[in-house]
Design a protein around this motif. Structure first.
Motif, short mmCIF file in Angstrom:
data_model
loop_
_atom_site.label_atom_id
_atom_site.label_comp_id
_atom_site.label_asym_id
_atom_site.label_seq_id
_atom_site.Cartn_x
_atom_site.Cartn_y
_atom_site.Cartn_z
N VAL A 202 0.87 -1.18 0.00
CA VAL A 202 0.00 0.00 0.00
C VAL A 202 0.90 1.22 0.00
O VAL A 202 1.75 1.37 0.88
CB VAL A 202 -0.94 0.04 1.23
N ILE A 203 0.74 2.08 -1.00
CA ILE A 203 1.63 3.22 -1.14
C ILE A 203 0.83 4.52 -1.16
O ILE A 203 -0.18 4.63 -1.87
CB ILE A 203 2.50 3.07 -2.42
N VAL A 204 1.26 5.47 -0.33
CA VAL A 204 0.71 6.83 -0.40
C VAL A 204 1.62 7.62 -1.33
O VAL A 204 2.84 7.60 -1.17
CB VAL A 204 0.70 7.50 1.00
N THR A 205 1.05 8.27 -2.32
CA THR A 205 1.89 9.04 -3.23
C THR A 205 1.21 10.34 -3.64
O THR A 205 -0.01 10.40 -3.77
CB THR A 205 2.26 8.20 -4.48
N HIS A 206 2.04 11.37 -3.81
CA HIS A 206 1.55 12.65 -4.33
C HIS A 206 1.60 12.65 -5.85
O HIS A 206 1.05 13.53 -6.49
CB HIS A 206 2.41 13.80 -3.82
N SER A 207 2.33 11.68 -6.41
CA SER A 207 2.53 11.67 -7.85
C SER A 207 1.51 10.76 -8.51
O SER A 207 1.51 9.54 -8.32
CB SER A 207 3.95 11.16 -8.16
N MET A 208 0.64 11.35 -9.28
CA MET A 208 -0.37 10.53 -9.96
C MET A 208 0.29 9.65 -11.02
O MET A 208 -0.16 8.54 -11.27
CB MET A 208 -1.44 11.42 -10.57
N GLN A 209 1.38 10.16 -11.61
CA GLN A 209 2.11 9.33 -12.59
C GLN A 209 2.63 8.08 -11.91
O GLN A 209 2.56 6.98 -12.46
CB GLN A 209 3.28 10.12 -13.19
N GLN A 210 3.13 8.26 -10.68
CA GLN A 210 3.65 7.10 -9.95
C GLN A 210 2.53 6.11 -9.64
O GLN A 210 2.70 4.90 -9.83
CB GLN A 210 4.32 7.56 -8.65
N ALA A 211 1.40 6.63 -9.18
CA ALA A 211 0.26 5.75 -8.89
C ALA A 211 -0.12 4.96 -10.15
O ALA A 211 -0.36 3.75 -10.10
CB ALA A 211 -0.92 6.56 -8.39
N ALA A 212 -0.14 5.65 -11.29
CA ALA A 212 -0.53 5.00 -12.54
C ALA A 212 0.50 3.94 -12.95
O ALA A 212 0.15 2.89 -13.48
CB ALA A 212 -0.68 6.04 -13.65
N ARG A 213 1.77 4.21 -12.65
CA ARG A 213 2.83 3.27 -13.05
C ARG A 213 2.88 2.03 -12.16
O ARG A 213 3.08 0.93 -12.66
CB ARG A 213 4.22 3.95 -12.99
N VAL A 214 2.75 2.20 -10.84
CA VAL A 214 3.05 1.07 -9.96
C VAL A 214 1.84 0.33 -9.41
O VAL A 214 1.98 -0.79 -8.94
CB VAL A 214 3.97 1.47 -8.77
#
Length: 253
Positions: A202-214
Motif C-alpha cells: 500500500v503506497i501513499v503518493t503525491h505523484s499521480m504518474q507514480q500511482a498509474a505506473r506502480v
C-alpha cells in the motif's frame, strides 16, 4: 481474483476534536499494489498509519471502526502492536536507517522477533532481505559500514529491505520516493512492482504518474473521505466521481 488481505469498515480517526478520517471502508487485496492519492492533508497518510496502528503512538489520536488483517481485528486488545508491525511493515517518506551497520539495520528486526537461531541463519536473512530490496550487489562488500553512509536512494532500498526482513505480509509505504531523485525513484518503483509477488503493498503518493505506473488499485481521498476506489486504469481514465476527475485533471490540488 486476489484474496482480501485487509478489510477496513467504518473507520473514523480523530486527532483531539479534528475528524481526520470519516467512515472509510475499503478492501485491500493480497499481491497487489494499492495507491492512496489525494491532496495534502486529505487523510491518506493518516489512514495508512491505521493499518499498522502507528496512530497508537499519538496521544490524542482515536481510531474507531474495524480493520481486519486476514480476518483478525488488529485493534483487538489481544493484539501486540509490535508483533503487528512485524507483519505489516512500514517505509517512511524520508529514508531513516538506524545509526548502525548495514548488516545490523537488517538483522535488528529478526533478532527482536527471534527469527534466526544462529549467526548463519541471520546471515541468510540479511542477504535474502538485501537481495529482495535490490541493494545486495551494492552493499555486500561493506555490510559492516554504517547504513547512514549510503546515498538517499540506497538508504530507502535499505529501509525497504529492513521492513521485509521480519517476513511481513503487508508493506506500507508513505511517499517512499518524495525525497529521491528520478533515477532512485525509478529503482524503487521497479522494486515495488517486484515486491507485490510476495506482499500486499500500500503506497501513499503525491505523484499521480507514480500511482498509474506502480499500482493496480487506487483509492482517492479528499477531506477525510474515501471518494472513490477501484482499478487504477479505471480511476485515471474514467472516474465515477466528479471530485476524482477534478483532482486528476488538476482542478483541485
Amino acid at each position: 481474483m486476489n484474496d482480501i488481505k485487509i478489510s477496513a469498515s467504518g473507520v473514523d480517526v480523530f486527532y483531539g476534536d479534528t475528524h481526520a478520517i470519516k467512515n472509510v471502508s475499503v478492501e485491500i487485496e493480497g499481491n497487489t499494489v494499492t495507491a492512496f492519492i489525494g491532496p495534502s492533508g486529505c487523510g491518506k497518510s493518516t489512514f495508512l498509519r491505521c493499518l499498522n496502528r502507528m496512530n497508537d503512538t499519538i496521544d490524542i489520536a482515536r481510531v474507531t471502526g474495524s480493520i481486519l488483517l486476514d480476518g483478525e481485528d488488529i485493534y483487538d486488545a489481544k493484539v501486540d502492536p509490535v508483533q503487528l508491525r512485524a507483519k505489516v511493515g512500514m517505509v517512511f517518506q524520508k529514508p531513516n536507517p538506524f545509526p548502525k551497520s548495514i548488516y545490523d539495520n537488517i538483522a535488528y528486526g529478526p533478532r527482536i522477533h527471534g527469527l534466526a537461531r544462529n549467526k548463519a541463519e541471520l546471515d541468510e536473512i540479511v542477504e535474502k532481505s538485501l537481495r529482495r530490496g535490490a541493494i545486495w550487489e551494492e552493499v555486500k562488500d561493506r555490510l559492516d559500514q554504517p547504513g547512514t553512509g549510503l546515498s538517499g536512494g540506497q538508504q530507502q532500498r535499505l529501509c525497504i529491505a529492513r521492513a521485509i526482513a521480519t517476513e511481513p505480509e503487508v508493506l506500507l509505504m508513505d511517499e517512499p520516493c518524495s525525497a529521491l531523485d528520478p533515477i532512485a525513484t525509478a529503482q524503487v518503483e521497479e522494486l515495488i512492482d517486484e515486491l507485490r509477488q510476495q506482499y500486499s503493498v500500500v503506497i501513499v503518493t503525491h505523484s499521480m504518474q507514480q500511482a498509474a505506473r506502480v499500482s493496480q488499485k487506487t483509492a482517492f481521498f479528499h477531506l477525510g473521505d474515501l471518494v472513490e476506489y477501484g482499478e487504477t486504469g479505471h480511476i485515471f481514465t474514467n472516474p465515477e466521481d466528479s471530485r476524482t476527475e477534478s483532482y486528476i485533471t488538476g482542478r483541485i490540488g
